[in-house]
Motif scaffolding. Structure first.
Motif, PDB file in Angstrom:
ATOM      1  N   TYR A   1       0.826  -1.024   0.019  1.00 53.83           N
ATOM      2  CA  TYR A   1      -0.152  -0.170   0.003  1.00 53.83           C
ATOM      3  C   TYR A   1       0.897   1.170  -0.006  1.00 53.83           C
ATOM      4  CZ  TYR A   1      -3.798  -3.081   1.151  1.00 53.83           C
ATOM      5  OH  TYR A   1      -4.665  -4.136   1.661  1.00 53.83           O
TER       6      TYR A   1
ATOM      7  N   GLN B   1       0.797   5.317   1.122  1.00 52.18           N
ATOM      8  CA  GLN B   1      -0.079   6.162   1.892  1.00 52.18           C
ATOM      9  C   GLN B   1       0.760   7.760   1.843  1.00 52.18           C
ATOM     10  OE1 GLN B   1      -0.264   5.614   6.272  1.00 52.18           O
ATOM     11  NE2 GLN B   1      -1.944   6.795   6.394  1.00 52.18           N
TER      12      GLN B   1
ATOM     13  N   PRO C   1      -4.247   4.732   3.238  1.00 52.56           N
ATOM     14  CA  PRO C   1      -3.464   3.817   2.438  1.00 52.56           C
ATOM     15  C   PRO C   1      -4.014   3.621   1.323  1.00 52.56           C
ATOM     16  CG  PRO C   1      -2.946   3.120   4.722  1.00 52.56           C
ATOM     17  CD  PRO C   1      -4.447   4.203   4.675  1.00 52.56           C
TER      18      PRO C   1
ATOM     19  N   PHE D   1      -4.339   0.683  -2.112  1.00 57.35           N
ATOM     20  CA  PHE D   1      -3.905  -0.623  -2.492  1.00 57.35           C
ATOM     21  C   PHE D   1      -2.944  -0.332  -3.855  1.00 57.35           C
ATOM     22  CE2 PHE D   1      -3.872  -5.086  -2.876  1.00 57.35           C
ATOM     23  CZ  PHE D   1      -4.133  -5.536  -4.236  1.00 57.35           C
TER      24      PHE D   1
ATOM     25  N   GLN E   1      -1.149  -7.544  -4.773  1.00 58.58           N
ATOM     26  CA  GLN E   1      -1.245  -8.423  -3.884  1.00 58.58           C
ATOM     27  C   GLN E   1      -0.366  -9.492  -4.460  1.00 58.58           C
ATOM     28  OE1 GLN E   1      -4.678 -11.026  -2.575  1.00 58.58           O
ATOM     29  NE2 GLN E   1      -4.599  -9.937  -0.627  1.00 58.58           N
TER      30      GLN E   1
ATOM     31  N   LEU F   1       4.502   7.039   2.394  1.00 60.11           N
ATOM     32  CA  LEU F   1       4.725   5.866   3.177  1.00 60.11           C
ATOM     33  C   LEU F   1       4.417   4.770   2.614  1.00 60.11           C
ATOM     34  CD1 LEU F   1       5.628   4.967   6.082  1.00 60.11           C
ATOM     35  CD2 LEU F   1       3.349   5.275   6.760  1.00 60.11           C
TER      36      LEU F   1
ATOM     37  N   LEU G   1       3.793   0.750   2.687  1.00 61.90           N
ATOM     38  CA  LEU G   1       3.212  -0.318   3.827  1.00 61.90           C
ATOM     39  C   LEU G   1       3.201  -1.502   3.200  1.00 61.90           C
ATOM     40  CD1 LEU G   1       0.556   2.033   5.433  1.00 61.90           C
ATOM     41  CD2 LEU G   1       2.792   1.348   6.482  1.00 61.90           C
TER      42      LEU G   1
ATOM     43  N   TYR H   1      -8.805 -13.314   6.025  1.00 63.10           N
ATOM     44  CA  TYR H   1      -8.095 -13.278   7.427  1.00 63.10           C
ATOM     45  C   TYR H   1      -7.657 -11.798   7.452  1.00 63.10           C
ATOM     46  CZ  TYR H   1      -8.557 -18.266   7.169  1.00 63.10           C
ATOM     47  OH  TYR H   1      -8.800 -19.657   7.200  1.00 63.10           O
ATOM     48  N   GLU H   2      -7.523 -11.494   8.668  1.00 62.44           N
ATOM     49  CA  GLU H   2      -6.936  -9.821   8.588  1.00 62.44           C
ATOM     50  C   GLU H   2      -5.622  -9.633   8.323  1.00 62.44           C
ATOM     51  OE1 GLU H   2      -7.477 -10.412  13.069  1.00 62.44           O
ATOM     52  OE2 GLU H   2      -6.868  -8.216  12.858  1.00 62.44           O
ATOM     53  N   GLN H   3      -5.521  -8.416   7.755  1.00 64.62           N
ATOM     54  CA  GLN H   3      -4.148  -8.137   7.240  1.00 64.62           C
ATOM     55  C   GLN H   3      -3.275  -7.515   8.533  1.00 64.62           C
ATOM     56  OE1 GLN H   3      -3.910  -6.271   3.447  1.00 64.62           O
ATOM     57  NE2 GLN H   3      -5.248  -7.623   2.657  1.00 64.62           N
ATOM     58  N   TYR H   4      -2.053  -7.837   8.595  1.00 67.89           N
ATOM     59  CA  TYR H   4      -1.254  -6.988   9.753  1.00 67.89           C
ATOM     60  C   TYR H   4      -0.155  -6.392   8.799  1.00 67.89           C
ATOM     61  CZ  TYR H   4      -3.341  -9.908  13.172  1.00 67.89           C
ATOM     62  OH  TYR H   4      -4.132 -10.836  14.051  1.00 67.89           O
ATOM     63  N   PHE H   5       0.098  -5.187   9.289  1.00 68.32           N
ATOM     64  CA  PHE H   5       0.971  -4.348   8.534  1.00 68.32           C
ATOM     65  C   PHE H   5       2.535  -4.297   9.251  1.00 68.32           C
ATOM     66  CE2 PHE H   5      -1.441  -2.092   5.281  1.00 68.32           C
ATOM     67  CZ  PHE H   5      -2.739  -2.624   5.547  1.00 68.32           C
ATOM     68  N   GLY H   6       3.383  -3.779   8.468  1.00 66.06           N
ATOM     69  CA  GLY H   6       4.687  -3.530   8.822  1.00 66.06           C
ATOM     70  C   GLY H   6       4.924  -2.198   9.245  1.00 66.06           C
ATOM     71  N   PRO H   7       5.992  -1.446   9.548  1.00 65.86           N
ATOM     72  CA  PRO H   7       6.109  -0.211   9.991  1.00 65.86           C
ATOM     73  C   PRO H   7       6.151   0.668   9.073  1.00 65.86           C
ATOM     74  CG  PRO H   7       8.218  -1.492  10.272  1.00 65.86           C
ATOM     75  CD  PRO H   7       7.155  -2.539  10.204  1.00 65.86           C
TER      76      PRO H   7
ATOM     77  N   GLN I   1     -11.965  -3.916   8.744  1.00 65.58           N
ATOM     78  CA  GLN I   1     -11.035  -3.782   9.832  1.00 65.58           C
ATOM     79  C   GLN I   1     -10.855  -2.146  10.214  1.00 65.58           C
ATOM     80  OE1 GLN I   1      -7.823  -6.510   7.813  1.00 65.58           O
ATOM     81  NE2 GLN I   1      -7.239  -5.928   9.720  1.00 65.58           N
TER      82      GLN I   1
ATOM     83  N   GLN J   1       3.028   3.222  12.144  1.00 59.78           N
ATOM     84  CA  GLN J   1       2.643   1.938  12.448  1.00 59.78           C
ATOM     85  C   GLN J   1       1.170   1.852  12.323  1.00 59.78           C
ATOM     86  OE1 GLN J   1       4.697  -1.170  12.839  1.00 59.78           O
ATOM     87  NE2 GLN J   1       2.693  -1.622  12.389  1.00 59.78           N
TER      88      GLN J   1
END
Lengths: 116, 111
Positions: free
Chosen positions: A35, A37, A43, A45, A48, A88, A90, A103-109, B33, B42
């Motif tokens: 993503y 931002q 953000p 997309f 994928q 930024l 992501l 399933y939920e997505q988890y983001f990096g810093p 979400q 973050q």
């Protein structure tokens, strides 16, 4: 349990150059999404990856390309950088959707890219 | 594609106050979400909530999918709640899925 990691943290490039950003997914995840931002916005997309192939793409030009490796890590490449590419970036990881289960997505810093 | 709108865009709270953030979306979605983005950028997962209500400490969320909105409640706000809050809906395509984000609500909690 390691979360999503990204490198580098910050990057400064000159207009016209090329850049590569890297992402390692959360342990056990097999799908990576990227993503962009811009400042003050949500953000957007980019694309994928699953099974080393681009599965879906957002409204970004071909200057944006990616790759997924057998260990599920991923790279985002941007060619011919423009000032407007400053943002930024992501990376998010998840399990692949299976039989309608999401399933939920988890983001990096994130990697903060500045183009001058 | 699906449009996601969040309101209000900005919110200033006194510590201890309660607040409600709203997320409207233009079409049926498979899931939703909520995230909190800290000052360093973050994105922190708050809720994964296709419908119904969930609670986690001082935060709770409700999604009414049939009416195409979701609400995030912050109770007894603390200065650490400051930052941007985003909702994102899951859009499913033939080969994959993606998150479509709203524009966010920027929250400042004053001591």
């Amino acid at each position: 349990d390691a979360g999503v990691t990204q490198s580098p943290t910050h990057l400064i490039k000159t207009r016209g150059q090329q850049v590569t950003l890297r992402c390692s997914p959360k342990s056990g995840h097999d799908t990576v999404s990227w993503y962009q931002q811009a400042l003050g916005q949500g953000p957007q997309f980019i694309f994928q990856y699953y099974e080393e192939e681009e599965r879906q793409r957002g409204n970004f030009p071909d200057r944006f390309s990616g790759h997924q490796f057998p260990n599920y890590s991923s790279e985002l490449n941007v060619n011919a950088l423009l000032l407007g590419d400053s943002a930024l970036y992501l990376c998010a990881s998840s399990f692949r959707e299976r039989q309608g289960l999401f399933y939920e997505q988890y983001f990096g810093p994130g990697t903060r890219l500045t183009v001058t | 594609g699906i449009q996601v709108e969040q309101s209000p865009p900005d919110l200033i709270l006194q510590e201890g106050a309660n607040s409600t953030l709203r997320c409207n979306f233009s079409d049926s979605v498979n899931n939703l979400q909520w995230f909190h983005q800290n000052p360093w950028g973050q994105l922190i997962n708050l809720f994964y909530i296709p419908s119904g209500t969930k609670q986690n400490g001082r935060l709770s969320a409700t999604t009414v999918a049939t009416e195409r909105y979701s609400l995030l409640y912050i109770s007894s706000s603390q200065t650490t709640d400051s930052g941007a809050y985003f909702c994102a809906v899951v859009e499913v395509k033939a080969a994959g899925n993606k998150l479509t984000f709203g524009g966010g609500t920027r929250v400042l909690v004053k001591p």
